[in-house]
Write an enzyme that holds these catalytic residues in place. Structure first.
Site, mmCIF file in Angstrom:
data_model
loop_
_atom_site.group_PDB
_atom_site.id
_atom_site.type_symbol
_atom_site.label_atom_id
_atom_site.label_comp_id
_atom_site.label_asym_id
_atom_site.label_seq_id
_atom_site.Cartn_x
_atom_site.Cartn_y
_atom_site.Cartn_z
ATOM 1 N N THR A 125 0.824 -1.208 0.000
ATOM 2 C CA THR A 125 0.000 0.000 0.000
ATOM 3 C C THR A 125 0.856 1.255 0.000
ATOM 4 O OG1 THR A 125 -1.430 1.314 1.463
ATOM 5 C CG2 THR A 125 -0.147 -0.377 2.513
ATOM 6 N N ASP A 126 0.298 2.341 -0.538
ATOM 7 C CA ASP A 126 1.015 3.620 -0.504
ATOM 8 C C ASP A 126 1.136 4.163 0.919
ATOM 9 O OD1 ASP A 126 -1.640 4.338 -0.107
ATOM 10 O OD2 ASP A 126 -1.682 5.912 -1.637
ATOM 11 N N GLU A 127 0.358 3.566 1.843
ATOM 12 C CA GLU A 127 0.400 4.063 3.224
ATOM 13 C C GLU A 127 1.752 3.826 3.885
ATOM 14 O OE1 GLU A 127 -3.051 3.555 5.687
ATOM 15 O OE2 GLU A 127 -4.338 3.249 3.946
ATOM 16 N N TYR A 153 -1.364 -0.391 11.132
ATOM 17 C CA TYR A 153 -1.621 -1.065 9.848
ATOM 18 C C TYR A 153 -0.475 -0.827 8.869
ATOM 19 C CZ TYR A 153 -3.305 -1.470 5.025
ATOM 20 O OH TYR A 153 -3.406 -1.763 3.677
ATOM 21 N N LYS A 157 2.342 -3.402 7.186
ATOM 22 C CA LYS A 157 2.514 -3.599 5.737
ATOM 23 C C LYS A 157 3.964 -3.280 5.333
ATOM 24 C CE LYS A 157 -0.215 -4.529 3.052
ATOM 25 N NZ LYS A 157 -0.661 -5.880 2.587
HETATM 26 N N1 LIG Z 1 -8.408 -1.503 -0.092
HETATM 27 C C1 LIG Z 1 -7.481 -0.664 -0.520
HETATM 28 O O1 LIG Z 1 -7.784 0.475 -0.882
HETATM 29 C C2 LIG Z 1 -6.041 -1.096 -0.607
HETATM 30 C C3 LIG Z 1 -5.114 -0.241 -1.194
HETATM 31 C C4 LIG Z 1 -3.780 -0.662 -1.322
HETATM 32 C C5 LIG Z 1 -3.405 -1.912 -0.848
HETATM 33 N N2 LIG Z 1 -4.326 -2.728 -0.262
HETATM 34 C C6 LIG Z 1 -3.892 -4.070 0.184
HETATM 35 O O2 LIG Z 1 -4.585 -4.997 -0.619
HETATM 36 C C7 LIG Z 1 -4.843 -6.192 0.118
HETATM 37 C C8 LIG Z 1 -6.321 -6.512 0.072
HETATM 38 O O3 LIG Z 1 -7.055 -5.417 0.634
HETATM 39 P P1 LIG Z 1 -8.640 -5.464 0.736
HETATM 40 O O4 LIG Z 1 -9.111 -4.075 0.804
HETATM 41 O O5 LIG Z 1 -9.174 -6.384 -0.284
HETATM 42 O O6 LIG Z 1 -8.800 -6.137 2.182
HETATM 43 P P2 LIG Z 1 -10.055 -6.888 2.812
HETATM 44 O O7 LIG Z 1 -9.988 -6.605 4.281
HETATM 45 O O8 LIG Z 1 -11.304 -6.580 2.064
HETATM 46 O O9 LIG Z 1 -9.737 -8.437 2.553
HETATM 47 C C9 LIG Z 1 -8.734 -9.118 3.256
HETATM 48 C C10 LIG Z 1 -8.960 -10.606 3.059
HETATM 49 O O10 LIG Z 1 -7.888 -11.306 3.712
HETATM 50 C C11 LIG Z 1 -8.430 -12.364 4.488
HETATM 51 N N3 LIG Z 1 -7.523 -12.615 5.615
HETATM 52 C C12 LIG Z 1 -7.292 -11.803 6.681
HETATM 53 N N4 LIG Z 1 -6.419 -12.383 7.511
HETATM 54 C C13 LIG Z 1 -6.071 -13.574 6.953
HETATM 55 C C14 LIG Z 1 -5.183 -14.612 7.318
HETATM 56 N N5 LIG Z 1 -4.484 -14.566 8.476
HETATM 57 N N6 LIG Z 1 -5.062 -15.692 6.509
HETATM 58 C C15 LIG Z 1 -5.777 -15.767 5.347
HETATM 59 N N7 LIG Z 1 -6.643 -14.813 4.957
HETATM 60 C C16 LIG Z 1 -6.777 -13.724 5.750
HETATM 61 C C17 LIG Z 1 -9.791 -11.864 4.933
HETATM 62 O O11 LIG Z 1 -10.640 -12.951 5.299
HETATM 63 C C18 LIG Z 1 -10.255 -11.128 3.683
HETATM 64 O O12 LIG Z 1 -10.904 -12.012 2.796
HETATM 65 C C19 LIG Z 1 -4.314 -5.937 1.525
HETATM 66 O O13 LIG Z 1 -3.034 -6.530 1.625
HETATM 67 C C20 LIG Z 1 -4.208 -4.428 1.629
HETATM 68 O O14 LIG Z 1 -3.192 -4.038 2.496
HETATM 69 C C21 LIG Z 1 -5.629 -2.350 -0.126
#
Ligand SMILES: NC(=O)c1ccc[n+]([C@@H]2O[C@H](COP(=O)([O-])OP(=O)(O)OC[C@H]3O[C@@H](n4cnc5c(N)ncnc54)[C@H](O)[C@@H]3O)[C@@H](O)[C@H]2O)c1
Length: 339
Positions: A125-127, A153, A157
């Site tokens: 993430t950009d965070e 968080y 990451k």
């Molecule tokens: N949402 C955003 O805007 C954004 C932006 C940049 C990066 N990201 C990154 O993208 C990825 C997905 O983000 P998202 O928004 O879809 O998140 P989300 O919270 O919607 O989904 C996370 C998924 O991971 C699963 N999970 C959590 N802990 C787990 C574990 N210990 N073992 C197996 N599965 C597990 C959860 O059940 C869920 O299905 C993350 O790594 C996040 O840091 C998200």
């Protein structure tokens, strides 16, 4: 290609699976997800009977389970989406963020090493870069921007990213990392800004806006993120970090006003609440590197993407109403009840 996707029952992971089903129909996809509060198996219903798709409920931090999965399926590549992903929850309870986001990444890296997996991609993430000042719109995050995290968080990451780099340098592991800005689109859990505001608007409930609402995020439609990750998997350079963003910076309050207008609701629903601790002011990605190296550019204009997203939440009320009416309600009360 036999691709192991972790966290595929969440927002971006499920969109990635649907994206690959459309664009790479012959790839075998193995989804591993713990199904935490944020994982919804119902989301994956359209692919559950697909012969090229397998779902396994497992925790990425469970070494025995993960090694067993690698032993059985021998994936060619791994894309790690699995994470605890909500900043507010990390402020409430950082420990689970370290367990999943750091230790879970380490278990996956060890599994790749042990089983000789040809490629590991870390979805970051950009965070990890911290934030930018509001009065310097000329500044952007590049891949060279120092890591400077603000929340548990983002610290978790960033730790995972550093671990990936260390495994590349020390063991020669074939890793890539992508750092994306805020995503929006279908299947996003209704605790995040856009679905939360849509759901509250439709219920004529107050729209809780943190602080002054001027915090800026760089919004990217989720399919554009999925396309970028696919491109990195296919053509990315081992050991590289790729920033992903579309120069689409919008203040939170403007997102809220946009949704109000689209749903024909009054601005009086806006309620300013106490700001998030350590709230980052502005994120802004410079995507020049991924554009120059891989030719990636976002395809979805914000006006189109947000319209599609609002339409999806209107057409799929049962998906998010189930969540909003369940356990989420208790959490919601804790977060916003006394603000
Ligand atoms: N949402 C955003 O805007 C954004 C932006 C940049 C990066 N990201 C990154 O993208 C990825 C997905 O983000 P998202 O928004 O879809 O998140 P989300 O919270 O919607 O989904 C996370 C998924 O991971 C699963 N999970 C959590 N802990 C787990 C574990 N210990 N073992 C197996 N599965 C597990 C959860 O059940 C869920 O299905 C993350 O790594 C996040 O840091 C998200």
């Amino acid at each position: 290609m036999k691709l192991l996707i972790t966290g595929g029952a969440g927002f971006i992971g499920s969109n990635f699976i649907f994206f690959l089903r459309r664009t790479k129909p012959d790839w075998d996809l193995i989804c591993v997800d713990k199904l935490t509060y944020a994982g919804n198996l119902g989301t994956l219903a359209p692919v559950m009977n697909d012969p090229h798709f397998t779902f396994i409920k497992a925790d990425i931090a469970d070494r025995t389970a993960i090694y067993g999965i690698f032993e059985q399926y021998k994936p060619d590549a791994v894309v790690n989406f699995a994470a605890e992903s909500h900043v507010d929850r990390s402020i409430e309870n950082p420990a689970i963020f370290l367990e999943t986001n750091v230790m879970g990444t380490q278990v996956l890296l060890d599994a790749c090493r042990k089983f000789g997996t040809a490629r590991y991609h870390q979805v970051s993430t950009d965070e990890v870069y911290g934030d930018l000042p509001l009065d310097r719109p000329d500044l952007f995050f590049t891949e060279q921007t120092p890591i400077k995290t603000s929340s548990p968080y983002s610290a978790s990451k960033a730790s995972a990213d550093l671990l990936c780099n260390a495994y590349h340098r020390t063991y020669g592991m074939p890793i890539t990392i992508s750092r994306c800005s805020n995503n929006y689109g279908p299947y996003q859990f209704p605790e995040k800004l856009i679905p939360l505001m849509i759901a509250n608007c439709l219920a004529d409930k107050p729209l809780p806006v943190y602080g002054d609402g001027l915090n800026i995020r760089d919004w990217l439609y989720v399919d554009d993120h999925c396309a970028a990750i696919t491109l990195i998997l296919e053509k990315g350079r081992i050991g590289e970090v790729y920033n992903i963003g579309g120069h689409n910076e919008v203040a939170n309050i403007d997102i809220v006003r946009y949704i109000l207008r689209a749903l024909d609701k009054p601005e009086s629903l806006i309620t300013y609440v106490r700001d998030r601790k350590g709230h980052d002011r502005r994120y802004g990605i410079d995507p020049a590197f991924i554009h120059a190296e891989l030719g990636w550019l976002p395809e979805t204009r914000f006006a189109d993407g947000i319209e599609k997203t609002i339409r999806w939440y209107l057409d799929n009320k049962s998906w998010w109403e189930e969540i909003v009416n369940g356990e989420y309600q208790n959490y919601y009360e804790r977060m916003y009840g006394n603000r």
